[in-house]
Design an enzyme around this catalytic site. Sequence first.
Site, PDB file in Angstrom:
ATOM      1  N   HIS A 156     -18.480  10.395   5.828  1.00 30.26           N
ATOM      2  CA  HIS A 156     -17.167   9.737   5.951  1.00 30.26           C
ATOM      3  C   HIS A 156     -16.288  10.448   6.972  1.00 30.26           C
ATOM      4  CE1 HIS A 156     -13.559   7.624   5.077  1.00 30.26           C
ATOM      5  NE2 HIS A 156     -13.124   8.341   4.070  1.00 30.26           N
TER       6      HIS A 156
ATOM      7  N   CYS B  32      -7.941   6.282   5.734  1.00 29.07           N
ATOM      8  CA  CYS B  32      -9.396   6.044   5.758  1.00 29.07           C
ATOM      9  C   CYS B  32      -9.741   4.622   6.186  1.00 29.07           C
ATOM     10  CB  CYS B  32      -9.997   6.376   4.405  1.00 29.07           C
ATOM     11  SG  CYS B  32      -9.725   8.101   3.958  1.00 29.07           S
TER      12      CYS B  32
END
Lengths: 141, 381
Positions: free
Chosen positions: B331, B83
């Site tokens: 996200h 991430c």
Amino acid sequence: MTTEQAATKRQRPIVPFLKLPENEPAYLAGSRCKHCGTAFAGDRRACANCSAVDQMEPIRLSDKGEVYIWSIVHQSAPGIKTPYIAAIVDLPEGVAVRANVEGIEAEPKNMRFGMPVQMYTEVVRQDREGNDIVAYKFRPA
Amino acid sequence: MLNMRDVYVVGVGMIKFGRYPEQDIGSLGGQAVLLALKDAALSLKDVQILMSGNLYQTSMSGQRVLKEVGMTGVPVYNVSNACASGSTAFREAVFAVGSGAYDVAMAVGTEQMGKMGLLGAPADPSTSPEGVLGTGLMPGVFGMAGMEHMRKFGTTHEQFAKVSVKNHHHAMFNPLSQYQVEVSLEDVLNSRMVAYPNTLYMCCPTGDGAAAAIVCSGEKARQLVGGGKMIKVAASALTTDPYTQRTLTFPDINTMTKECARQAYEQAGMSPSDLNSVELHDCFATAELLHYENLMLCGEGEAGRMIDEGRTALGGDIPVNTSGGLLSKGHPIGATGVANVCEIVWQLRGQAGGRQVEGHKAGMAHTIGLGSACAIHILTA
């Protein structure tokens, strides 16, 4: 199935550090660094803490521990039964393992930090060859 | 700053995060690149090197973007760091210019997740320890990270849930947010439990998106911005998790974030009180409170009180996730780190519309990737 195949069928651990000796209870195997004392689940080539090489000695991990923290998983991948209690269990050797806590209903009110737990093993499924896959789990001690 | 010349951000762009099943990452990333170029008043021919952050379509993601917008033959690096992939790509662009090797570099972050569900879910649960030996999936891992904070400091379920209320509210002022829906504390607490204590509204969504940022040398930046604000990269830090007692079993996101923050503040010569806003990695509501402490926005154990007092909401003394954060803005993994930089740049320039923080002079963009990596940039105007 031939007799030979049947004879080779046996119990297999879900992870390599779960040991299933024939004539004694199952246990978790670990290793400890002779240089800095850090203990780990399973075998290692070098110490993840101090980077020492050729210093790892095998140890046997305790079957009693304490729940460090937990969550109750309600949503998971298809095929995984929910809800269940997922925990990080601290063992006295300084090793933490991921485990399910079973034997109690998966409710926050049943859980407390630091609760003592006892390891046990159980057949959880069969693999493609028909061998029993054995997992370790914990229940309140 | 690190031992290199100063680097400035001269152009940013992102597309509205959401679901674009009819497009691919080339198309998504291409749109973000064109927005950033327009913002910088540059042509793709001015860009000398491209860093591309992506996790799930990593094979030549940057080249796929260039096939959409211009095949200029420049070097492309395809970066994967979970991430933190987008932040790592941005950092590489900063280094390309900071080293003196290039004058103009671009970072693009892309991801197309569709409705892929839980990240890292085993393809074949019958051969996986997931659900048998606890959990390694993100909702449970971040659920346990929150439980650790509860254990240490007595933080409550309501305090974690308030993060979701706040970030959804901030997103109401961000037209590029994947979700623009107000949620009440009751809505959050009563939504479906995913992994205790994180309910559905306390988990970031999956989605598709792209963001781009252009960095250049001081000389080039002064030509481009004219009388406008010079946005300086005052710090760029990247850490991995050092050994701590349980991190091999239960990823320790705190130690690496604290160290990354320490390095970033030191590089910038700043303290947390110098920041006007922070975009931090609120992949789950539990994570946001932990990072208040990890980024030293408050003292150890004070995060629960910080959210209770509204200090991190718009109008508070240190607004956090003015964009809506991962919880509401979305996200799309590779895009996230670059999108965080976009938000800080817009805040610094006074272009953040209804979510503008007055007198914004310094902001922080933070991401973490499990496995683990932490990236922090501090931008100043």
